[in-house]
Scaffold this active site. Sequence first.
Site: not given
Length: 462
Positions: A156, A277, A283, A290
Amino acid sequence: MAQLWGGRFTKETNAAVKSFNDSLAFDSRLYYEDITGSMAHAAMLGRQGIISQEEADRIRSGLRGILMDIEKGELVFEDGYEDIHSFVEAHLIERIGDAGKKLHTGRSRNDQVALDMRMYVRKQTEAVRNELISLLRTILRLMEENTDTFMPGFTHMQKAQPVTLAHHLGAYFEMFKRDVQRIGDCRERLNLCPLGAGALAGTTYPLDRNFTALELGFRGPTLNSMDSVSDRDYVIEFLSDLSLVMMHLSRFSEEMILWNSNEYRFVEMDDAYSTGSSIMPQKKNPDICELVRGKTGRVYGALMSLLTTMKGIPLAYNKDMQEDKEPAFDAIDNTLACISLFNGMLGTLTFHKDVMEKSAVRGFTNATDAADYLVLKGIPFRDAHGIIGRLVLYCIEQGKGIEELGLEELRQFSEAFDSDIYDAVSLKTCVDKRLTIGGPAAAAMEDVIRQEKEWLASVGSI
Ligand code: ARG
């Protein structure tokens, strides 16, 4: 003349119809399968005396020349041909003349495309399998290096019990191992040759289907000509195998994205496998993961697309089946790229072992072991569970871990606590005691690693 038919027509095909119908733009990638399939067919026609031996030889050497020229880039797939089959046949006739017109004896484009697609999918099962094996090698190396790298195991998304990095990665090893086995099964099942099925009802020529099947590396010929030209199960089965591969890669990607986040900091991705970025200078983004997670959708899409295309098709061949190619090719290309890039990313990942270990200590991952300790002291498990529950609540209020409480404090919850509790709830003990087969203890993991190594050595290439 780029078209293979036309005798019964009195008008030219409408230009829009022609471009709607043509498939060369995407089925040209089947050139190798198409040409080698035709070479086997021609050899068989010669052996059976359906055409002369000399004609068979001329056809074969003409086809070999076309294959070489395509591979050298000297023969390009220019527009105007309906499909790869027409392209090759037209060029053969242009090169060797009348003998070329005999190649299509006893054959239809229906069994021809069925053959090409099967051979192509067969080749791609091997390519995907090899990429997966190389990913499995990376995972196994990381497992060997990390049998004592402690980290929290989660249920969980909450810290549950301590495991090791080797154990966590070992779960993915099992997934990709099943994928390798599944793809091997798929290859085995598809490896029957449809050539000789003709348009749908076989042919009156004395074809030797066993010969062409063996010549092309198949186990034997398919056994029903109508099914042979209209079966695309193997494409669907392979796409379903690829969907599972992508589902596994997507789960793994999701975890690496989380682990790479500022909050977790379990891992850091190599600069070569991250991107920046354009606006936020700080970043370093896990784009590979992804994209892998994102591309999963398009592979599932290919599976759904083909299942839907096939669902209402009456026997035997119907042009709907031409729609198998673009989604299948796209799914295969993308899955291959995803496995290979993910493998590169994983192999260059830095694991912050200290952060992982700290995270395992801080989340009461030893609470079950504390309860088990009380059980060993004679307290029934259900009571022990209650005692430790209250103890954890106290620890949360105090901002401490179980192992940080003094013995007197512990004894307020149960008289059964003794000084050996500290060793019993140490991370090392918690993991080392989990010796069940498939458990995280280093001794159990080492046995699993040995078995996986043996398996990897035995799979090799097909
Ligand atoms: N381009 C077709 C396909 O991909 C080849 C078979 C064509 N057969 C036919 N009878 N038109 O399915």
